[in-house]
Design an enzyme around this catalytic site. Structure first.
Site, PDB file in Angstrom:
ATOM      1  N   LYS A  11       0.811  -1.212   0.000  1.00  0.00           N
ATOM      2  CA  LYS A  11       0.000   0.000   0.000  1.00  0.00           C
ATOM      3  C   LYS A  11       0.853   1.274   0.000  1.00  0.00           C
ATOM      4  CE  LYS A  11      -3.937  -2.135   2.438  1.00  0.00           C
ATOM      5  NZ  LYS A  11      -4.873  -1.965   3.585  1.00  0.00           N
ATOM      6  N   TYR A  51     -12.597  -1.737  -3.254  1.00  0.00           N
ATOM      7  CA  TYR A  51     -13.031  -1.946  -1.872  1.00  0.00           C
ATOM      8  C   TYR A  51     -14.552  -1.797  -1.710  1.00  0.00           C
ATOM      9  CZ  TYR A  51      -8.294  -2.109   0.165  1.00  0.00           C
ATOM     10  OH  TYR A  51      -7.024  -2.475   0.547  1.00  0.00           O
ATOM     11  N   PHE A  59     -15.060   3.547   7.961  1.00  0.00           N
ATOM     12  CA  PHE A  59     -13.700   3.905   7.546  1.00  0.00           C
ATOM     13  C   PHE A  59     -13.536   3.972   6.031  1.00  0.00           C
ATOM     14  CE2 PHE A  59     -13.808  -0.719   8.323  1.00  0.00           C
ATOM     15  CZ  PHE A  59     -13.384  -1.208   7.086  1.00  0.00           C
ATOM     16  N   ARG A  87      -2.046 -14.343   4.276  1.00  0.00           N
ATOM     17  CA  ARG A  87      -2.738 -13.708   5.415  1.00  0.00           C
ATOM     18  C   ARG A  87      -1.925 -13.886   6.703  1.00  0.00           C
ATOM     19  NH1 ARG A  87      -7.016 -10.235   4.454  1.00  0.00           N
ATOM     20  NH2 ARG A  87      -7.188 -10.427   6.712  1.00  0.00           N
ATOM     21  N   THR A  93      -5.204  -7.267  10.907  1.00  0.00           N
ATOM     22  CA  THR A  93      -5.517  -5.959  10.311  1.00  0.00           C
ATOM     23  C   THR A  93      -4.972  -4.819  11.176  1.00  0.00           C
ATOM     24  OG1 THR A  93      -7.556  -6.950   9.473  1.00  0.00           O
ATOM     25  CG2 THR A  93      -7.415  -4.535   9.435  1.00  0.00           C
ATOM     26  N   ARG A 104       2.726  -6.665   9.063  1.00  0.00           N
ATOM     27  CA  ARG A 104       2.033  -5.543   9.706  1.00  0.00           C
ATOM     28  C   ARG A 104       2.653  -5.208  11.066  1.00  0.00           C
ATOM     29  NH1 ARG A 104      -4.033  -7.185   7.606  1.00  0.00           N
ATOM     30  NH2 ARG A 104      -4.134  -5.696   5.859  1.00  0.00           N
ATOM     31  N   ASN A 114      -1.934   0.074   6.969  1.00  0.00           N
ATOM     32  CA  ASN A 114      -1.358  -1.177   7.467  1.00  0.00           C
ATOM     33  C   ASN A 114      -0.547  -1.922   6.413  1.00  0.00           C
ATOM     34  OD1 ASN A 114      -3.499  -2.008   5.955  1.00  0.00           O
ATOM     35  ND2 ASN A 114      -4.592  -3.026   7.621  1.00  0.00           N
ATOM     36  N   HIS A 117      -2.203  -5.555   1.580  1.00  0.00           N
ATOM     37  CA  HIS A 117      -3.516  -6.181   1.386  1.00  0.00           C
ATOM     38  C   HIS A 117      -3.288  -7.617   0.948  1.00  0.00           C
ATOM     39  CE1 HIS A 117      -7.592  -6.963  -0.138  1.00  0.00           C
ATOM     40  NE2 HIS A 117      -6.967  -7.593  -1.127  1.00  0.00           N
ATOM     41  N   GLU A 128     -10.254 -10.277  -7.345  1.00  0.00           N
ATOM     42  CA  GLU A 128      -9.267  -9.203  -7.149  1.00  0.00           C
ATOM     43  C   GLU A 128      -8.139  -9.274  -8.178  1.00  0.00           C
ATOM     44  OE1 GLU A 128     -10.156  -8.700  -2.357  1.00  0.00           O
ATOM     45  OE2 GLU A 128      -8.187  -9.419  -2.989  1.00  0.00           O
TER      46      GLU A 128
HETATM   47  P1  ADP Z   1      -7.806  -6.803   5.898  1.00  0.00           P
HETATM   48  O1  ADP Z   1      -7.023  -5.818   5.038  1.00  0.00           O
HETATM   49  O2  ADP Z   1      -6.981  -7.337   7.031  1.00  0.00           O
HETATM   50  O3  ADP Z   1      -8.469  -7.893   5.079  1.00  0.00           O
HETATM   51  P2  ADP Z   1     -10.456  -5.570   6.120  1.00  0.00           P
HETATM   52  O4  ADP Z   1     -10.806  -6.285   4.860  1.00  0.00           O
HETATM   53  O5  ADP Z   1     -11.363  -5.729   7.295  1.00  0.00           O
HETATM   54  O6  ADP Z   1      -8.978  -5.953   6.611  1.00  0.00           O
HETATM   55  O7  ADP Z   1     -10.345  -3.991   5.845  1.00  0.00           O
HETATM   56  C1  ADP Z   1      -9.775  -3.520   4.635  1.00  0.00           C
HETATM   57  C2  ADP Z   1      -8.858  -2.367   4.968  1.00  0.00           C
HETATM   58  O8  ADP Z   1      -9.619  -1.286   5.481  1.00  0.00           O
HETATM   59  C3  ADP Z   1      -7.804  -2.650   6.050  1.00  0.00           C
HETATM   60  O9  ADP Z   1      -6.655  -3.310   5.578  1.00  0.00           O
HETATM   61  C4  ADP Z   1      -7.498  -1.235   6.530  1.00  0.00           C
HETATM   62  O10 ADP Z   1      -6.614  -0.559   5.625  1.00  0.00           O
HETATM   63  C5  ADP Z   1      -8.868  -0.579   6.458  1.00  0.00           C
HETATM   64  N1  ADP Z   1      -9.560  -0.665   7.755  1.00  0.00           N
HETATM   65  C6  ADP Z   1     -10.163  -1.751   8.302  1.00  0.00           C
HETATM   66  N2  ADP Z   1     -10.690  -1.483   9.504  1.00  0.00           N
HETATM   67  C7  ADP Z   1     -10.405  -0.165   9.752  1.00  0.00           C
HETATM   68  C8  ADP Z   1     -10.685   0.729  10.833  1.00  0.00           C
HETATM   69  N3  ADP Z   1     -11.348   0.325  11.919  1.00  0.00           N
HETATM   70  N4  ADP Z   1     -10.240   2.011  10.728  1.00  0.00           N
HETATM   71  C9  ADP Z   1      -9.560   2.433   9.629  1.00  0.00           C
HETATM   72  N5  ADP Z   1      -9.277   1.640   8.566  1.00  0.00           N
HETATM   73  C10 ADP Z   1      -9.680   0.356   8.632  1.00  0.00           C
HETATM   74 MG    MG Z   2      -9.959  -7.759   3.652  1.00  0.00          MG
END
Ligand code: ADP
Ligand code: MG
Length: 140
Positions: A11, A51, A59, A87, A93, A104, A114, A117, A128
């Site tokens: 990212k 997304y 968020f 993962r 996350t 991370r 973070n 992805h 994707e």
């Molecule tokens: P992951 O990337 O671990 O699969 P998610 O699919 O739940 O997590 O969320 C997608 C992305 O959205 C996260 O990687 C992060 O960049 C952002 N995100 C998720 N939860 C939050 C939050 N509570 N506040 C801000 N950004 C968030």
């Molecule tokens: Mg995700």
């Protein structure tokens, strides 16, 4: 275990800090092979489309903003159990909850920024990968 493909992104918070090589090395050291890679500066529209599953989350605006704020390295990774393995290497996350040694835990700035992805299931991996790459760009 089967050989799988998964979709990965390094990212903007990570490319900005020159971590493309360091993160790719962590993926490769775990046995994942980079079989497609491209650097993109995604538009807001592309980030919103990618997304879309999160469009009703609080968020979402922040996520689209941060993903379109700079270059992202998009990749297809291949290997044994690649989806779950990626993962695992990524970590949770929220970096404060990520295990030691994960990408991370090592590199992320916050739950939003973070660093990486990774697809979460075979169906999302296929969607994707196809969102960003044509078949001819994937050389496995
Ligand atoms: P992951 O990337 O671990 O699969 P998610 O699919 O739940 O997590 O969320 C997608 C992305 O959205 C996260 O990687 C992060 O960049 C952002 N995100 C998720 N939860 C939050 C939050 N509570 N506040 C801000 N950004 C968030
Ligand atoms: Mg995700």
């Amino acid at each position: 275990m089967a050989i799988e493909r998964t979709f990965s992104m390094i990212k903007p918070d990570a490319t900005r800090r020159n971590l493309t090589g360091a993160i790719t090395k962590m993926l490769e050291d775990a046995g994942l092979q980079v079989i497609a890679s491209r650097r993109v500066w995604m538009s807001r529209r592309e980030a919103e489309g990618f997304y879309a599953v999160h469009k009703d989350r609080p968020f979402f605006g922040e996520l689209v903003e941060s993903m379109s704020a700079g270059p992202t390295v998009i990749q297809v990774l291949q290997g044994e159990n690649a989806i779950a393995k990626n993962r695992e290497i990524m970590g949770a996350t929220n970096p404060t909850q990520a295990a030691e040694g994960t990408i991370r835990k090592t590199h992320a700035l916050s739950i939003g920024e973070n660093s990486v992805h990774g697809s979460d299931a075979p169906e999302t991996a296929a969607v994707e990968i196809a969102y960003w790459f044509s078949e001819t760009e994937i050389v496995g």
